[in-house]
Scaffold this active site. Sequence first.
Site, short mmCIF file in Angstrom:
data_model
loop_
_atom_site.label_atom_id
_atom_site.label_comp_id
_atom_site.label_asym_id
_atom_site.label_seq_id
_atom_site.Cartn_x
_atom_site.Cartn_y
_atom_site.Cartn_z
N HIS A 1 0.88 -1.18 0.00
CA HIS A 1 0.00 0.00 0.00
C HIS A 1 0.92 1.23 0.00
O HIS A 1 2.02 1.17 0.55
CB HIS A 1 -0.83 -0.06 1.29
CG HIS A 1 -1.89 0.99 1.42
ND1 HIS A 1 -1.62 2.28 1.80
CD2 HIS A 1 -3.23 0.93 1.25
CE1 HIS A 1 -2.75 2.97 1.86
NE2 HIS A 1 -3.74 2.17 1.52
N GLN B 1 -4.32 -5.27 7.10
CA GLN B 1 -5.30 -6.25 6.59
C GLN B 1 -5.20 -7.61 7.28
O GLN B 1 -5.96 -8.52 6.95
CB GLN B 1 -5.13 -6.44 5.07
CG GLN B 1 -5.35 -5.18 4.24
CD GLN B 1 -6.80 -4.69 4.25
OE1 GLN B 1 -7.71 -5.37 4.74
NE2 GLN B 1 -7.01 -3.50 3.73
N CYS C 1 -4.78 2.54 -3.58
CA CYS C 1 -3.53 3.06 -3.01
C CYS C 1 -2.37 2.11 -3.28
O CYS C 1 -1.53 1.87 -2.40
CB CYS C 1 -3.66 3.33 -1.51
SG CYS C 1 -4.92 4.52 -1.11
N ASP D 1 3.25 -4.26 8.09
CA ASP D 1 1.99 -3.54 7.92
C ASP D 1 0.87 -4.55 8.16
O ASP D 1 0.61 -5.43 7.34
CB ASP D 1 1.95 -2.97 6.49
CG ASP D 1 0.59 -2.35 6.14
OD1 ASP D 1 -0.36 -2.52 6.92
OD2 ASP D 1 0.51 -1.71 5.08
N LYS E 1 -10.45 -0.78 10.62
CA LYS E 1 -10.62 -1.97 9.78
C LYS E 1 -10.95 -3.20 10.63
O LYS E 1 -11.12 -4.30 10.11
CB LYS E 1 -9.36 -2.23 8.95
CG LYS E 1 -9.09 -1.16 7.90
CD LYS E 1 -7.91 -1.55 7.05
CE LYS E 1 -7.26 -0.38 6.36
NZ LYS E 1 -8.00 0.11 5.20
N1 7TS Z 1 -1.76 -0.76 4.59
C1 7TS Z 1 -2.67 -1.55 4.02
C2 7TS Z 1 -2.29 -2.95 3.62
C3 7TS Z 1 -3.97 -1.09 3.84
O1 7TS Z 1 -4.88 -1.89 3.28
C4 7TS Z 1 -4.30 0.23 4.23
C5 7TS Z 1 -5.65 0.82 3.98
C6 7TS Z 1 -3.30 1.00 4.85
C7 7TS Z 1 -2.04 0.48 4.99
C8 7TS Z 1 -3.57 2.38 5.36
O2 7TS Z 1 -4.43 2.34 6.44
P1 7TS Z 1 -5.01 3.67 7.08
O3 7TS Z 1 -6.00 3.21 8.09
O4 7TS Z 1 -3.86 4.41 7.68
O5 7TS Z 1 -5.64 4.44 5.95
N2 7TS Z 1 -6.28 0.27 2.87
C9 7TS Z 1 -7.40 0.70 2.26
C10 7TS Z 1 -8.00 0.00 1.22
O6 7TS Z 1 -7.58 -1.05 0.77
N3 7TS Z 1 -9.07 0.67 0.81
O7 7TS Z 1 -9.20 1.78 1.57
C11 7TS Z 1 -8.16 1.80 2.47
#
Ligand code: 7TS
Length: 407
Positions: A121, A201, A361, A198, A224
């Site tokens: 990401h 997910q 992203c 990371d 999430k």
């Molecule tokens: N890393 C991964 C693997 C992610 O899926 C996401 C968010 C992030 C980092 C960033 O997370 P945040 O909470 O700091 O924004 N992924 C997604 C997605 O797949 N669709 O919307 C957000």
Amino acid sequence: MDRHLIRKDFPILDQKVNGKPLVYLDSAATSQKPLSVIEAIEKYYREYNSNVHRGVHTLGSKATDAYENAREKVAKFINAPSPAQIIFTRGTTEGLNMIAHGYARFQVREGDEIVITPMEHHSNMIPWQQIAIATKATLKYIPLQPDGTITLDDIRAAVTSHTKILAMTHVSNVLGTINPIKEAAKIAHENGAIMVVDGAQSVPHMPVDVQDLDCDFLAFSGHKMMGPTGIGVLYGKREVLEKLEPVHFGGEMIETVELYQSTWKEIPYRFEGGTPIIAGAVGLAAAIDYLSGIGMDNVRKMSHEITEYGMERLGKVEDVTIYGPKVRGELITFNLANVHPHDVATVLDTEGVAVRAGHHCAQPLMRWLDVVATARASFYIYNTEQDVDVLVSALEKAKEFFGHAIR
Ligand code: 7TS
């Protein structure tokens, strides 16, 4: 566990969208929240809203207890040795940036290497690009196999004695690939590097044990995993937290302040400058209670069953291409031949089906897949086989609608 009973805990799911019952298939972007989380946040604001770690009054103590209790819950949830190793952040993005700017910026030098993968990401890619530019370190990529996995041999080939950081997503938000973090951490350590994970997910869907994985840092987001937006977690081993510099300077994080210099509080408080995300931590604690009540093994099994069913059903729809490996996390990224995924998602939305469309992203990964964008259906324990059936029949409608383009 009965999915239909679980659904009752999520008031938002009981509604119509465009005249059709809502089918929410976008939990990888953000999950829905059970009533217990919503109520815990409301209770905090109604009954004991107060700033933490400051006043000596009763509400302040209650809020502080709730905030620190949340830290303990998170520590237990990921099997961290101590709550002091849990830093509350705004989310995965902030946690990864804190590692990049508070640790890597000071530990990485010209000639060193940072190793990542093309499936990251942007949140686990751009911070490392920035550090590589600033320190003149080399940013290296572990190549992807045709099915979107990585091999241990390729990790071994990429990580050398010059590598300072190996950073990798546990589960890809596009391909669903589940990466071999434990083995990767071993390779990193054999070469004197640290392992950054990371967990955005993975933590929502499977038991994650930081001591078993032996990772040095793990970042994830509350929203999430059924918690509210605006709260996340950065876990670190003691040794790396001792070397981590604060990046948010100001109130709450200091020991003493003089006109020209200051000293910091102990770990983890030195990393939580300013009024912390108290309601967020309270909500995250309730989310952890909810998930733990079901049990993370059950959570994994339940989401997995729906993903498998989705793979089977979507796999049979003509003109649909599914990306990523067979063994995967709880999402299916796909395209309908010759139709832009935004158009697919728009037709699905008219049927009440919420999927995400775009580059997720992960622009370099889109280029690797040789697509401009994709659609993605992502699942959680409140999804049912019927949700998948509605998705498939909505896709059939989309095919009819765009028939001229497909043929
Ligand atoms: N890393 C991964 C693997 C992610 O899926 C996401 C968010 C992030 C980092 C960033 O997370 P945040 O909470 O700091 O924004 N992924 C997604 C997605 O797949 N669709 O919307 C957000």
